[in-house]
Design a protein around this motif. Structure first.
Motif, PDB file in Angstrom:
ATOM      1  N   PHE A 203       0.759  -1.170  -0.053  1.00 10.74           N
ATOM      2  CA  PHE A 203      -0.080   0.142  -0.219  1.00 10.74           C
ATOM      3  C   PHE A 203       0.851   1.399   0.037  1.00 10.74           C
ATOM      4  N   TYR A 204       0.396   2.233  -0.498  1.00 11.87           N
ATOM      5  CA  TYR A 204       0.845   3.708  -0.070  1.00 11.87           C
ATOM      6  C   TYR A 204      -0.115   4.621   0.219  1.00 11.87           C
ATOM      7  N   LEU A 205       0.121   5.703   0.871  1.00 11.03           N
ATOM      8  CA  LEU A 205      -0.698   6.911   1.125  1.00 11.03           C
ATOM      9  C   LEU A 205      -0.621   7.996   0.374  1.00 11.03           C
ATOM     10  N   ARG A 210      -5.794   5.631   0.630  1.00  6.31           N
ATOM     11  CA  ARG A 210      -4.786   4.484   0.913  1.00  6.31           C
ATOM     12  C   ARG A 210      -4.949   3.520  -0.249  1.00  6.31           C
ATOM     13  N   ASP A 249       4.133   4.431   3.255  1.00  2.00           N
ATOM     14  CA  ASP A 249       3.935   3.160   2.548  1.00  2.00           C
ATOM     15  C   ASP A 249       4.496   1.994   3.248  1.00  2.00           C
TER      16      ASP A 249
END
Ligand code: SAM
Length: 265
Positions: A203-205, A210, A249
């Motif tokens: 995942f990454y923000l 998200r 992330d």
């Protein structure tokens, strides 16, 4: 695993400014040492373009997002750079920089660093001007369509670049391979493809968003390129140091791949 619909929904909340803050300001964009990730990415691109082998009329950058760092070495070798992104907010952010409007993200430290590592003594203002002149089209794209731009690119691109896009928009490895094959349709036979991407990331923000990412290993990148019909020329990887694991992330590292579309595709 995510679904294509969940991914599209997630990107509706993507905040370009938060994404830029998370990835393109210190500590990740620290130019004091090549141990930091941003200088590593810029070095991969600078060294690859320095060979002079990758050049032509048009280079297309797939999933540019709100960033231009990936185009700084490329822009010396192509008459036209075509940037693309799925989201209007990212295309608008790029347009603000291309037009030199107030409030655009400050890419000067990146441009200065690339001029330094290219070692030709070029004033950074010249490179900035050249990229702005050559970045004439910023187009919508969807890599999940066999025709990602909605119509073929005429003539097809001489080179293709994509940084941190395909694994960040694909629900699984099979979709990643399909996306790679789709963007390959934009490239002429014999054309070069340069990919930067995340290893081991789930995942990454980007502000309230998200975003799920398909976690890749180096072997997945090799297999995907082969399955999508590319010949691998070079694969390098970078391990994310603990100090850069900031919580934006869960990335383990970064890969850089140089591949080529065979002449007889
Ligand atoms: N290239 C930039 C970089 O190096 O930081 C941005 C990469 S960002 C992790 C992923 C990008 O993919 C976002 O800009 C997003 O808008 C774009 N994207 C999302 N869905 C897409 C799709 N279906 N086709 C192409 N790009 C997409």
């Amino acid at each position: 695993m995510s679904s294509p619909a969940a991914l599209r929904e997630g990107y509706e909340h993507f905040d370009p400014r938060a994404y830029l803050r998370n990835n393109y300001l210190p500590p990740r964009a620290d130019f004091s040492s090549e141990e930091f990730v941003v200088p590593w990415k810029l070095r991969c691109l600078a060294e690859t373009f320095a060979s002079g082998e990758i050049r032509g009329q048009t280079l297309i950058d797939v999933g540019s997002g709100p960033t231009i760092y990936q185009l700084l070495s490329a822009c010396d070798h192509f008459e036209e750079i075509v940037a693309t992104d799925y989201l209007a907010v990212n295309r608008e952010e790029l347009g603000r920089w291309a037009r030199g409007e107030p409030g655009a993200f400050d890419w000067r430290p990146f441009i200065q660093h690339v001029c330094k590592i290219e070692g030709r003594g070029e004033p950074w203002q010249d490179k900035e001007r050249r990229l702005r002149q050559r970045l004439r089209r910023i187009l919508p794209i969807d890599v999940h369509r066999p025709e990602p731009l909605g119509a073929p690119l005429h003539p097809p691109a001489d080179a293709l670049l994509s940084a941190f896009c395909l694994e960040a928009v694909s629900p699984d490895r099979a979709a990643f391979v399909r996306a790679l094959a789709h963007v390959g349709n934009l490239l002429r036979p014999g054309g070069h493809a340069l990919l930067l991407g995340a290893l081991g990331e789930s995942f990454y923000l980007a502000g309230p968003a998200r975003l799920p990412v398909v976690p890749l290993q180096e072997s997945d990148v090799r297999e995907a390129l082969a399955a999508a019909g590319f010949a691998l020329r070079e694969l390098r990887s970078y391990a994310m140091p603990p100090a850069l694991r900031t919580g934006v992330d869960d990335v383990d590292g970064v890969f850089f791949a140089h591949a080529q579309k065979p002449l007889e595709a």
